[in-house]
Structure formats: C-alpha cells, structure tokens
Design an enzyme around this catalytic site. Structure first.
Site, PDB file in Angstrom:
ATOM      1  N   SER A  36     -11.831 -44.889  16.741  1.00 32.82           N
ATOM      2  CA  SER A  36     -12.276 -44.814  15.361  1.00 32.82           C
ATOM      3  C   SER A  36     -12.555 -43.276  14.916  1.00 32.82           C
ATOM      4  CB  SER A  36     -13.847 -45.487  15.609  1.00 32.82           C
ATOM      5  OG  SER A  36     -14.574 -44.801  16.271  1.00 32.82           O
ATOM      6  N   THR A  37     -12.221 -42.321  15.525  1.00 31.37           N
ATOM      7  CA  THR A  37     -12.019 -41.051  14.896  1.00 31.37           C
ATOM      8  C   THR A  37     -10.593 -40.728  14.428  1.00 31.37           C
ATOM      9  OG1 THR A  37     -13.775 -40.445  16.423  1.00 31.37           O
ATOM     10  CG2 THR A  37     -12.664 -38.626  15.285  1.00 31.37           C
ATOM     11  N   GLY A  91      -9.271 -38.849  20.112  1.00 28.27           N
ATOM     12  CA  GLY A  91     -10.570 -38.724  20.403  1.00 28.27           C
ATOM     13  C   GLY A  91     -10.907 -38.641  21.720  1.00 28.27           C
ATOM     14  N   ALA A  92     -12.357 -38.744  22.104  1.00 31.94           N
ATOM     15  CA  ALA A  92     -12.726 -38.808  23.465  1.00 31.94           C
ATOM     16  C   ALA A  92     -14.101 -39.669  23.537  1.00 31.94           C
ATOM     17  CB  ALA A  92     -12.721 -37.541  23.987  1.00 31.94           C
ATOM     18  N   LYS A 103     -11.820 -40.740  28.715  1.00 31.26           N
ATOM     19  CA  LYS A 103     -10.970 -41.335  27.595  1.00 31.26           C
ATOM     20  C   LYS A 103     -10.482 -42.615  28.216  1.00 31.26           C
ATOM     21  CE  LYS A 103      -8.006 -39.470  25.077  1.00 31.26           C
ATOM     22  NZ  LYS A 103      -8.642 -40.216  23.998  1.00 31.26           N
ATOM     23  N   GLY A 105     -11.936 -45.446  26.508  1.00 30.50           N
ATOM     24  CA  GLY A 105     -12.966 -46.765  26.110  1.00 30.50           C
ATOM     25  C   GLY A 105     -12.569 -47.765  25.387  1.00 30.50           C
ATOM     26  N   GLU A 112      -1.899 -42.305  25.694  1.00 29.23           N
ATOM     27  CA  GLU A 112      -2.694 -41.157  25.181  1.00 29.23           C
ATOM     28  C   GLU A 112      -2.605 -39.982  26.214  1.00 29.23           C
ATOM     29  OE1 GLU A 112      -6.640 -42.614  24.965  1.00 29.23           O
ATOM     30  OE2 GLU A 112      -6.522 -42.765  22.796  1.00 29.23           O
TER      31      GLU A 112
HETATM   32  O1  LIG Z   1      -9.034 -45.775  24.681  1.00 28.17           O
HETATM   33  C1  LIG Z   1      -9.547 -45.190  23.809  1.00 28.17           C
HETATM   34  C2  LIG Z   1      -9.369 -43.708  23.274  1.00 28.17           C
HETATM   35  O2  LIG Z   1      -9.523 -42.933  24.565  1.00 28.17           O
HETATM   36  C3  LIG Z   1     -10.336 -43.209  22.230  1.00 28.17           C
HETATM   37  O3  LIG Z   1      -9.913 -42.080  21.952  1.00 28.17           O
HETATM   38  C4  LIG Z   1     -11.688 -42.963  22.614  1.00 28.17           C
HETATM   39  O4  LIG Z   1     -12.333 -44.195  23.291  1.00 28.17           O
HETATM   40  C5  LIG Z   1     -12.636 -42.414  21.725  1.00 28.17           C
HETATM   41  O5  LIG Z   1     -12.784 -43.273  20.712  1.00 28.17           O
HETATM   42  P1  LIG Z   1     -13.561 -43.141  19.273  1.00 28.17           P
HETATM   43  O6  LIG Z   1     -12.899 -42.045  18.493  1.00 28.17           O
HETATM   44  O7  LIG Z   1     -13.675 -44.253  18.765  1.00 28.17           O
HETATM   45  O8  LIG Z   1     -15.130 -42.680  19.884  1.00 28.17           O
END
Ligand SMILES: O=C[C@H](O)[C@H](O)[C@H](O)COP(=O)(O)O
Length: 254
Positions: A36-37, A91-92, A103, A105, A112
C-alpha cells in the site's frame, strides 16, 4: 504535499522523498514493489513527466505491482529482458536498525527479493510504524515463508522444531482455503521469540535450507536506505551504514 492524513500521509511522505532522491533522470530500469506504500512511489514517478518516463522501463513484483505500472501508463518490462535494474523501491512490514526487513505481508516477497537483488540500489519506503530497532517488535505475524504446496505440512513441522512453535499456514480472507501467491505457492507465517530476531540472517539461512521453502521474507543486508514518513510530517532516513538523517516538514513546504 497532498491533503492526506495519518498513516497514508506518512507513506506518501516516505515515497515522495525516496523517489526525489533515488529515481533520477539517468535511472531507466526501475523495479516497483508491492503493498500500500508503493502506489505513492508510482504517483511521484508519474509526476516526473511523460517525456522522461517514456525513456524508462518498469518491472513489477507481482500482479498488484503490474497493475500499478499499467494503470499509470508506464512501460512494463520483464526481468528476463531487463535483468540489471538501476533502482528498486519497495515497502516493508518492519525494518530494524541495520535495515534488515521483514517482507511478505502481502505474499509478494519472492519476486520482490529477485528485483531487490537485481538492482544497483534497493530502497525501502514505509510509515513510522515499521521503524524498529529489532524485528518482531511491531510485526508479530511472523516471518512470511513462501513454500511449495506439496511440502507445507512437513515444513510446518520443521519450522515448529526450529523454534517457531506457532507457525501457521496463511489462510485467505475473501477466499476459502490458503492464500496462493502469484507464483502458485502457499505462505507459512513463522513467528520466533524476540531474541532470535537479533540475528535475522541466521533465521534466514536456517529457514532457507528447509526442503520445500521457495523464499523467505527476510531481506538482510540488501537495502541501501529506508525512508520512514513520520506523524509530524517529517521523514526519517536511515542508511545501511547506520547513519540517520531527518527531513523536517518545513523542508517540504519550501
Ligand atoms: O508482500 C508484500 C510486500 O512485502 C510489501 O512491501 C509489504 O508487505 C509492505 O506493505 P505496505 O507498504 O502495505 O505496508
């Protein structure tokens, strides 16, 4: 900055600052992460202008990332053709003091990690909630582990033997049954006791050696910098060498 508030404003701050500092006109092959980032990363790249972006190729880290690139009118590239990237921004779920990351989530960590490794520069963007001293401080769901469906039962046993007593298969929310990744695999979330996270690369190596593991959601010694948007409108920038820089809110208003 736009009129976003709270967490989204923090994500946007981190993303815009990272793009301004690391996606320069000479950068032509760019990896786009998931989550989402990264939509704020794409919006800032689009704002650099059509003429410059027509000289670039953008590589996705999964279905969501691909849709972001296509819907933004940016040129989609394939890792088979563009195996050396200038920069990947992603993102992370959590970042520690040495820029090691959890990473996965969103179950996207295999592609990635491929694009992070293939880039000269790998940059993390996140809101302040992800900025920790040690992994496992805020992200309690565990280390995401992409696994081949054939081996998930044996892997649950082996991860529990390894010390992740509550390792679980990630189940779908709007889907009956387990989450299936863009690669057709399952994900096991493997929490560890906090002391284990002090050496995330040891956990990474131990999990990676288990039969049936496809990829582990621990990115160790990969990121060159991490940008965290803060609640007060500032951005904390942490570098792999341990140094920290802060960009105050007024710097954006100038
Ligand atoms: O599998 C998803 C990725 O690793 C995302 O970059 C990570 O979960 C962070 O996501 P968000 O930017 O939504 O916190």
């Amino acid at each position: 900055m736009s009129g976003l508030a709270g967490i989204d404003a923090a994500k946007q701050l981190a993303a815009w600052t990272a793009v301004d500092e690391h996606v320069l006109p000479e950068h032509k092959i760019i990896g786009i992460g998931s989550g989402s980032t990264v939509p704020f990363v794409v919006e800032r790249i689009v704002a650099q202008g059509k003429e410059l972006n027509q000289t670039r190729v953008f590589l996705p880290t999964g279905f969501q990332s691909k849709e972001l690139i296509v819907n933004a009118g940016l040129t989609l590239g394939d890792i088979d053709q563009y195996s050396d990237l200038d920069v990947t921004i992603d993102g992370a779920d959590e970042v520690d003091k040495s820029l090691n990351c959890i990473k996965g989530g969103g179950a996207c960590h295999l592609r990635e990690k491929v694009l992070a490794e293939a880039a000269d520069t790998f940059i993390i963007v996140a809101d302040y909630r992800k900025n920790s001293q040690t992994l496992g401080t805020t992200w309690k769901q565990g280390v995401p582990v992409e696994v081949t469906p054939f081996a998930y039962v044996s892997l649950l046993k082996n991860l529990r033997k390894m010390g992740s007593e509550t390792a679980t298969l990630r189940m779908g929310k709007a889907k009956a049954g387990p989450v299936v990744t863009d690669n057709g695999n399952f994900v096991i979330d493997a929490p560890f006791r906090s002391t284990r996270y002090e050496k995330p690369d040891e956990i990474l190596r131990e999990i990676k050696m288990l039969t049936g593991v496809v990829e582990v959601g621990l990115f160790c010694h990969m990121a060159k910098a991490a940008y965290f948007g803060n609640e007060d409108g500032s951005v904390t920038i942490r570098l792999a060498d341990g140094s920290v820089r802060k960009k105050e809110r007024q710097d954006f208003l100038a």
